[in-house]
Scaffold this active site. Structure first.
Site, PDB file in Angstrom:
ATOM      1  N   GLU A 162      18.699   8.663 -30.615  1.00  0.00           N
ATOM      2  CA  GLU A 162      17.198   9.042 -30.179  1.00  0.00           C
ATOM      3  C   GLU A 162      16.475   8.265 -31.207  1.00  0.00           C
ATOM      4  OE1 GLU A 162      17.754  13.445 -28.239  1.00  0.00           O
ATOM      5  OE2 GLU A 162      18.088  13.221 -30.254  1.00  0.00           O
ATOM      6  N   ASN A 222      19.809  17.855 -28.807  1.00  0.00           N
ATOM      7  CA  ASN A 222      20.152  18.712 -29.406  1.00  0.00           C
ATOM      8  C   ASN A 222      19.458  20.298 -28.981  1.00  0.00           C
ATOM      9  OD1 ASN A 222      22.315  17.797 -30.796  1.00  0.00           O
ATOM     10  ND2 ASN A 222      21.162  17.990 -32.873  1.00  0.00           N
ATOM     11  N   SER A 258      18.423  15.478 -37.114  1.00  0.00           N
ATOM     12  CA  SER A 258      18.009  15.707 -35.954  1.00  0.00           C
ATOM     13  C   SER A 258      16.848  17.180 -35.820  1.00  0.00           C
ATOM     14  CB  SER A 258      19.205  16.279 -34.848  1.00  0.00           C
ATOM     15  OG  SER A 258      19.801  17.520 -35.518  1.00  0.00           O
ATOM     16  N   HIS A 306      18.514   9.005 -34.672  1.00  0.00           N
ATOM     17  CA  HIS A 306      19.503  10.008 -34.460  1.00  0.00           C
ATOM     18  C   HIS A 306      20.749   9.882 -33.896  1.00  0.00           C
ATOM     19  CE1 HIS A 306      20.657  13.900 -32.985  1.00  0.00           C
ATOM     20  NE2 HIS A 306      21.173  13.981 -34.135  1.00  0.00           N
TER      21      HIS A 306
END
Ligand code: 3HC
Length: 297
Positions: free
Chosen positions: A163, A202, A130, A151
């Site tokens: 993602e 994140n 990430s 991700h």
């Protein structure tokens, strides 16, 4: 493998390789096997692979007991999922790799460079990182157009989002295939237009985590109360400290460190309280102690 509608729409993607048998890699491998793809989980030693296998078998058997999956689906997924320490041999016959090894740029560059040597020409190489954006590893290969981030979130068997993040050179075809794969896995795709360390989810988590650590540091409230606020006032399923223990204090720390190495911005550095926790070796659930203490079960 058994033809599923999802798999057939993906053309050449029949075999998926997941590198790393840690919390993320092992669950991603099972997600892939459950979705109908022949899947191999690769690690450098047999011991983490066997540990991962036992944990995955336990989880999916529990799903059958609880009526969440059928015994047939789980048996078929176990058949499709294999484990190996021979990375080159596996990658030589795979259509797509999801790298979920340690958050260390040098290690990842070495992995991508050597996979590029043995993988078939059509093989797509993705990273679950990430924080390490794929442009940092794409140029270690001769196929940057077939490299991107894919991700997942912890626990990958449960969390819905994936993602998909192209680097400047990722082809539209690669993005389309990786999105189709995530959809075939039953996930919700969050597509980014361009790279940024941490991506979308994140970065939002990091902002909340930083505030939680600042509040603790300033003596405003304790760990339990801050987590209680996130859950009872904001309806988050977990508080920021519980989430760090789930993801791993080591992972949370290394993510900040990797971001700092990319940005050079001191604001990216791990919070001093996170650093101290990391240095104490209490990594959260995986070691039985983090912000909280956990019993065996
Ligand atoms: N692995 C697999 N499945 C799990 C699991 C795990 N670690 N923990 C829970 N589950 C599943 C199980 O099926 C469990 O049912 P079971 O106990 O009957 O088998 C079911 O979820 C419900 O679990 P619990 O009753 O223990 O607890 P919750 O209802 O709170 O669910 C949770 C657990 C899904 C983890 C939920 O608390 C949650 O969504 N937490 C937030 C997680 C989150 O934010 N993740 C993103 C982290 S950021 C990240 O991953 C990015 C990366 O780059 C670091």
């Amino acid at each position: 493998m058994t033809e599923t509608p999802a798999a057939s729409s993906l053309g050449r993607i029949q075999h998926v390789t997941v590198l790393g048998a840690g919390t993320m890699g092992s669950q991603i491998a099972m997600v892939s096997a459950l979705a109908g793809f022949s899947t191999t989980c690769v690690d450098i030693a047999a011991e983490p692979l066997e540990r991962a296998r036992q944990e995955l078998w336990r989880r999916v058997d529990r799903d059958v007991e609880k009526g969440r999956r059928t015994a047939e689906d789980v048996a078929a997924a176990k058949e499709r999922l294999s484990f190996s320490t021979d990375r080159d041999a596996v990658v030589a016959h795979t259509d797509l790799v999801i790298e979920a090894a340690v958050e260390n740029l040098e290690v990842k560059r070495e992995i991508f460079a050597s996979m590029d040597q043995v993988a078939p020409e059509h093989t797509i190489l993705t990273t679950n990182s990430s924080n390490i954006v794929s442009s940092k590893v794409a140029d270690a290969t001769g196929r940057p157009e077939k490299v991107c981030n894919m991700h997942f979130f912890n626990p990958a068997l449960v969390m819905q989002a994936v993602e998909v993040v192209p680097n400047g050179q990722t082809s539209a075809q690669t993005v389309a295939t990786v999105k189709a794969l995530a959809e075939a896995f039953g996930k919700t795709v969050v597509e980014l237009k361009r790279e940024i360390p941490g991506f979308v989810a994140n970065r939002m988590v990091a902002a909340l985590r930083k505030e939680a650590l600042d509040l603790l540091d300033a003596g405003v409230a304790d760990v339990e109360s801050i987590d209680a606020a996130a859950k009872a006032a904001l309806n988050h399923p977990m508080g920021p400290f519980e989430l760090m223990d789930l993801v791993g204090i080591d992972v949370a720390y290394l993510i900040r460190q990797a971001e700092y190495e990319q940005t050079g911005d001191e604001a990216s550095l791990p919070h001093p309280l996170l650093k101290a926790k990391y240095e104490s070796g209490d990594y959260g659930r995986k070691t039985g102690k983090g912000w909280y203490t956990y019993s065996e079960d």
